[in-house]
Design an enzyme around this catalytic site. Structure first.
Site, PDB file in Angstrom:
ATOM      1  N   GLY A  11       0.683  -1.440   0.037  1.00 39.82           N
ATOM      2  CA  GLY A  11      -0.442  -0.217   0.210  1.00 39.82           C
ATOM      3  C   GLY A  11       1.088   0.932   0.163  1.00 39.82           C
ATOM      4  N   CYS A  12       0.440   2.444   0.315  1.00 40.73           N
ATOM      5  CA  CYS A  12       1.713   3.532   0.657  1.00 40.73           C
ATOM      6  C   CYS A  12       2.612   3.430   0.776  1.00 40.73           C
ATOM      7  CB  CYS A  12       0.175   4.484   1.354  1.00 40.73           C
ATOM      8  SG  CYS A  12       1.046   6.756   1.429  1.00 40.73           S
ATOM      9  N   PHE A  13       3.227   3.698   0.470  1.00 34.91           N
ATOM     10  CA  PHE A  13       5.034   3.805   1.309  1.00 34.91           C
ATOM     11  C   PHE A  13       5.045   3.862   2.192  1.00 34.91           C
ATOM     12  CE2 PHE A  13       6.940   6.338  -2.627  1.00 34.91           C
ATOM     13  CZ  PHE A  13       5.992   7.480  -2.385  1.00 34.91           C
TER      14      PHE A  13
END
Length: 171
Positions: A11-13
């Site tokens: 997902g979002c880093f």
């Protein structure tokens, strides 16, 4: 000091980086892009869904303090690997769950770990596991996002119970 490297997408880093920075034995966690076909992509390019890249975190770790297998357990616990091309409210192929390995030993360990992890999920795990290609660090403003902003992730959890079970933090 011994060092090893692996690349995780979950997902979002921002959240992935934040979680791995909390794990004892992790030396560095860098947000970036990997898994695609475009050299030196930018965030805007990755978000355009034309590069094939995922938002990832390159994790450098000391295998004498934390094993690759332990990092895999943290990975499975920090996100929902059954979601295809998304994590929570973040939707798109750049948010896919992925493990980009740096050796045949990591590849084998990741595949075996995925099979064991599948027993904990009622839906099939969507995580792709394949040898790493180039890693491109994200722009500076993406690095240590939550540390700089004073917030905690909205899509990821620090799996404290897992860290305790693995002996990485005291119970």
């Amino acid at each position: 000091m011994a060092q090893d490297v692996v690349i995780f997408g979950a997902g979002c880093f921002w959240g992935v980086e934040w979680v791995f920075r909390q794990v004892p034995g992790v030396i560095e966690a860098v947000s970036g892009y990997s898994g695609g076909i475009v050299a030196d992509p930018t965030y805007d390019m990755v978000c355009s869904h034309t590069t094939g890249h995922a938002e990832v975190v390159e994790v450098t770790f000391d295998p004498e303090q934390v094993t690759f297998e332990q990092l895999l357990e943290v990975f499975w616990a920090m996100h929902d690997p059954t979601q295809m091309n998304r994590q929570g409210p973040d939707v798109g192929d750049q948010y896919r769950s992925a493990i980009f390995t740096r050796s045949s030993e990591q590849q084998e360990a990741a595949e075996a770990s995925k099979k064991r992890a599948q027993e904990r999920f009622s839906r099939p795990i969507a995580t792709e596991i394949r040898p790493a290609g180039p890693f491109y660090p994200a722009e500076d403003f993406h690095q240590r996002w939550y540390e700089r902003k004073g917030h905690e992730p909205y899509c990821h959890v620090l799996p404290v119970g897992v860290l305790k079970e693995l002996g990485l933090v005291r119970a």
